[in-house]
Motif scaffolding. Structure first.
Motif, PDB file in Angstrom:
ATOM      1  N   GLY A 119       0.654  -1.210   0.493  1.00  0.00           N
ATOM      2  CA  GLY A 119       0.224   0.005  -0.230  1.00  0.00           C
ATOM      3  C   GLY A 119       0.597   0.937   0.239  1.00  0.00           C
ATOM      4  N   ASP A 120       1.404   1.551   0.636  1.00  0.00           N
ATOM      5  CA  ASP A 120       3.037   2.471   0.847  1.00  0.00           C
ATOM      6  C   ASP A 120       3.796   2.396  -0.357  1.00  0.00           C
ATOM      7  N   ALA A 121       3.650   1.712  -1.379  1.00  0.00           N
ATOM      8  CA  ALA A 121       4.485   1.627  -2.594  1.00  0.00           C
ATOM      9  C   ALA A 121       3.533   3.143  -3.787  1.00  0.00           C
ATOM     10  N   HIS A 122       2.353   2.352  -3.041  1.00  0.00           N
ATOM     11  CA  HIS A 122       1.088   2.948  -4.964  1.00  0.00           C
ATOM     12  C   HIS A 122       1.401   4.839  -3.952  1.00  0.00           C
ATOM     13  N   LEU A 123       1.350   4.830  -2.743  1.00  0.00           N
ATOM     14  CA  LEU A 123       1.457   6.005  -2.245  1.00  0.00           C
ATOM     15  C   LEU A 123       3.077   6.760  -2.451  1.00  0.00           C
ATOM     16  N   LYS A 124       4.061   5.696  -2.654  1.00  0.00           N
ATOM     17  CA  LYS A 124       5.779   7.235  -2.744  1.00  0.00           C
ATOM     18  C   LYS A 124       5.322   6.996  -4.188  1.00  0.00           C
ATOM     19  N   ARG A 125       4.887   6.604  -4.878  1.00  0.00           N
ATOM     20  CA  ARG A 125       5.007   6.595  -6.375  1.00  0.00           C
ATOM     21  C   ARG A 125       4.687   7.923  -6.642  1.00  0.00           C
ATOM     22  N   GLN A 126       3.852   8.060  -5.981  1.00  0.00           N
ATOM     23  CA  GLN A 126       2.072   9.466  -6.379  1.00  0.00           C
ATOM     24  C   GLN A 126       3.706  10.657  -6.286  1.00  0.00           C
ATOM     25  N   VAL A 127       4.399  10.375  -5.354  1.00  0.00           N
ATOM     26  CA  VAL A 127       5.160  12.079  -4.205  1.00  0.00           C
ATOM     27  C   VAL A 127       6.067  12.330  -5.864  1.00  0.00           C
ATOM     28  N   MET A 128       6.990  10.747  -6.102  1.00  0.00           N
ATOM     29  CA  MET A 128       7.932  11.062  -6.548  1.00  0.00           C
ATOM     30  C   MET A 128       7.804  10.644  -8.492  1.00  0.00           C
ATOM     31  N   GLY A 129       6.580  10.180  -8.552  1.00  0.00           N
ATOM     32  CA  GLY A 129       6.425  10.717  -9.912  1.00  0.00           C
ATOM     33  C   GLY A 129       6.692   9.464 -10.947  1.00  0.00           C
ATOM     34  N   ARG A 130       5.670   9.426 -11.351  1.00  0.00           N
ATOM     35  CA  ARG A 130       5.024   8.937 -13.005  1.00  0.00           C
ATOM     36  C   ARG A 130       6.243   8.667 -13.963  1.00  0.00           C
ATOM     37  N   GLU A 131       7.063   9.282 -14.573  1.00  0.00           N
ATOM     38  CA  GLU A 131       7.519   9.516 -15.696  1.00  0.00           C
ATOM     39  C   GLU A 131       7.749  10.748 -15.093  1.00  0.00           C
ATOM     40  N   VAL A 132       8.842  10.959 -16.638  1.00  0.00           N
ATOM     41  CA  VAL A 132       9.512  12.481 -17.338  1.00  0.00           C
ATOM     42  C   VAL A 132       9.535  12.001 -18.870  1.00  0.00           C
ATOM     43  N   VAL A 133       8.939  12.776 -18.861  1.00  0.00           N
ATOM     44  CA  VAL A 133       9.868  13.659 -20.454  1.00  0.00           C
ATOM     45  C   VAL A 133      10.715  15.231 -20.439  1.00  0.00           C
ATOM     46  N   VAL A 134      11.916  14.667 -21.103  1.00  0.00           N
ATOM     47  CA  VAL A 134      13.111  14.973 -21.612  1.00  0.00           C
ATOM     48  C   VAL A 134      13.055  15.314 -23.183  1.00  0.00           C
ATOM     49  N   ALA A 135      13.721  17.132 -23.447  1.00  0.00           N
ATOM     50  CA  ALA A 135      14.010  17.092 -24.550  1.00  0.00           C
ATOM     51  C   ALA A 135      14.480  16.374 -25.543  1.00  0.00           C
ATOM     52  N   VAL A 136      14.853  16.410 -26.911  1.00  0.00           N
ATOM     53  CA  VAL A 136      16.141  15.724 -27.030  1.00  0.00           C
ATOM     54  C   VAL A 136      16.051  17.011 -28.095  1.00  0.00           C
ATOM     55  N   THR A 137      17.417  17.338 -27.837  1.00  0.00           N
ATOM     56  CA  THR A 137      17.860  18.622 -29.399  1.00  0.00           C
ATOM     57  C   THR A 137      19.512  18.150 -29.485  1.00  0.00           C
TER      58      THR A 137
END
Lengths: 139, 139, 139
Positions: A89-107
């Protein structure tokens, strides 16, 4: 428009860990031959995170301690979710604080990062095979 | 596919602040000539955030107080990260709550926003030059 | 590059709720005819979230209880924002923990998801009409 897809697998021996996956994402970008666009990196599991921060072990200990304070693993009976027979249960909450994803620009064919940005896999319920998705779109 | 890239620089005189950067992002979108696509706006530093919420000063004071409660600046010795000689351990935690980046839809050449959405730069360790990245892809 | 845009409207009868919107997003993807690309799903209101996690009612009760602990609704006078005459200060904080948006990969015309990933609308100040934006770009 070009697109690229790859899964990266993990089998973390502990319940929780932070793993720097920047080299693997850079390798994906190289394989994709995409020079301008966006990279999406996301956990495919709902008890894990992908996030960007500093590769500094003291900070990772601070994150560990802080997340345990915000959403402690024990008592396991403190989470309704654990009535399903799980203990994460705790892991589902911790994940919300740290986030599911990142989007990074490619240049110019590279991750367009500031000086200290590094991509991490955050595991909050390990000791089994789990994976992330890397999707790159662009030209 | 077209792409556009610009850095926006800040030198916030205080440790913490919230700055409305919506006009600057709208200006970037105009310069890009992109009519349909996605805008990525991200902090290039790991003690700062980019997020979307309301431009209301009372709310910003609520955020300030709440983040200080969740991850207080003092005592500085309470963070392992600060053993590196830094005093910004708390800023790395606050940034995770508020987020690194936003992705906004571009429709008919405009930010595709609801009635109150505004983009903010959240500074948690200021008093030095820092920057964000604006990357736009589309057509 | 193709693009697709649709708004989805909600009128949640309670103050707070979590609604599984995965079928609606899959329907949007079908309508878009996009096979490779990215889907952005974001709340257009600043007291609501879009996030990805498990469709398990016990977990949703855990989220509800946890968010109330992190940012309690009462006392309403505890938020500066509420001096504007609103009573939703807490909702602006809860939304930051759960996030504004998700970006999901599209592969072979489907949401590229792990085994348990489901998209939720998180309402923190309901009892009125509110909406989310679905924007898909790709080919």
């Amino acid at each position: 428009m070009k697109s690229f897809r790859k899964e990266l697998w993990f089998d973390i021996p502990s319940r929780r860990a932070f793993i720097n996956i920047t080299p693997e994402i850079e390798q994906c970008l190289k394989e994709s031959s995409i020079k301008e666009g966006l990279v999406l990196v996301n956990a495919m599991h709902i008890t894990a995170s992908v996030f960007i921060n500093d590769d500094e072990s003291g900070l990772h200990q601070d994150y560990e301690r802080w997340l345990e304070k915000l959403a402690p693993h024990e008592p396991v009976s403190g989470y309704m979710h654990n009535r399903t027979g799980e203990d994460n249960g705790d892991a589902h909450l911790k994940r919300q604080v740290m986030g599911r994803e990142v989007v990074v620009a490619v240049t110019d064919g590279a991750l367009d990062f500031g000086p200290w940005e590094q991509i991490f896999y955050g595991e909050f319920d390990g000791r089994r095979k789990k994976r992330i998705l890397v999707k790159i779109i662009g030209e």
